[in-house]
Write an enzyme that holds these catalytic residues in place. Structure first.
Site, PDB file in Angstrom:
ATOM      1  CD  GLU A  81       7.174  21.363 -13.528  1.00 60.94           C
ATOM      2  OE1 GLU A  81       8.279  21.868 -13.283  1.00 60.94           O
ATOM      3  OE2 GLU A  81       6.203  21.433 -12.740  1.00 60.94           O
ATOM      4  NE  ARG A 106       6.465  -1.369  -3.691  1.00 63.45           N
ATOM      5  CZ  ARG A 106       6.181  -2.036  -4.817  1.00 63.45           C
ATOM      6  NH1 ARG A 106       5.073  -1.750  -5.472  1.00 63.45           N
ATOM      7  NH2 ARG A 106       6.995  -2.957  -5.268  1.00 63.45           N
ATOM      8  CG  HIS A 110      -1.636   5.188 -11.933  1.00 64.46           C
ATOM      9  ND1 HIS A 110      -1.862   4.412 -10.814  1.00 64.46           N
ATOM     10  CD2 HIS A 110      -2.853   5.654 -12.304  1.00 64.46           C
ATOM     11  CE1 HIS A 110      -3.164   4.407 -10.546  1.00 64.46           C
ATOM     12  NE2 HIS A 110      -3.789   5.161 -11.431  1.00 64.46           N
ATOM     13  CE  LYS A 140      -9.422 -11.717  -9.174  1.00 67.59           C
ATOM     14  NZ  LYS A 140      -9.510 -11.812  -7.728  1.00 67.59           N
ATOM     15  CG  MET A 141      -9.599  -4.028 -12.029  1.00 66.43           C
ATOM     16  SD  MET A 141      -8.853  -2.613 -11.189  1.00 66.43           S
ATOM     17  CE  MET A 141      -7.119  -2.958 -11.397  1.00 66.43           C
ATOM     18  CD  GLU A 156      -6.322   3.689 -13.955  1.00 65.55           C
ATOM     19  OE1 GLU A 156      -7.361   3.009 -13.811  1.00 65.55           O
ATOM     20  OE2 GLU A 156      -5.847   4.394 -13.052  1.00 65.55           O
TER      21      GLU A 156
END
Length: 162
Positions: A81, A106, A110, A140-141, A156
């Site tokens: 939405e 904060r 995501h 690293k990912m 993501e």
């Protein structure tokens, strides 16, 4: 209400809402970059909510009219939405919304989208000029990417499991 009056096994995560500055920018971005389709528009007093989803999530109603899709909206998962508060698109002093990934504000992180081929999706995003927060070859990912939508929200990108 008794706890036996409902079955949590039937619950579904239906939708997430983002506030957007300009629907003329955000809706085409979600349709052209991610392949979602707007199937419902719901004006309020001083705002409009736009509902988008991947067509395949409507099952046998994937080719149905927008009205038919809206009628089954609450029976599916994965709806986005987009809420546009009127006037933000032309307000030169409007600084945008907090994405949740920076101070102040904060908190929210995501949403995530799975794709059939991560490498091909990243190449396509490059061709479309999409801004990356993180590319698969960074950090690293190595199996994920993060892109920004027009309002600075993180998305993501993950490869679907085969």
């Amino acid at each position: 209400m008794s706890s036996s009056a409902t079955n949590t096994a039937t619950y579904k995560f239906n939708h997430t809402m983002f506030r957007i500055k300009d629907p003329k920018v955000s809706i085409p971005w979600y349709e052209n970059v991610l392949g979602m389709k707007k199937f419902k528009e719901s004006p309020g007093g001083d705002f409009t909510n736009y509902f988008l989803a991947f067509p395949g999530g409507f099952g046998d109603k994937a080719n149905a009219s927008d009205e038919e899709k809206a009628a089954v909206q609450l029976n599916r998962e994965g709806v986005l939405e987009l809420c546009h508060n009127w006037g933000t698109e032309s307000d030169s002093s409007f600084k945008g919304y907090a994405s949740g990934n920076e101070d102040p504000g904060r908190g929210f992180g995501h949403i995530a989208i799975t794709v059939d081929n991560l490498e091909a999706a990243v190449k396509r995003f490059d061709e479309l000029g999409v801004k990356f927060k993180k590319r698969p070859e960074e950090g690293k990912m190595r199996h994920i990417a993060f892109i920004y939508d027009p309002d600075g929200y993180w998305i993501e990108i993950l490869a679907q499991q085969k």
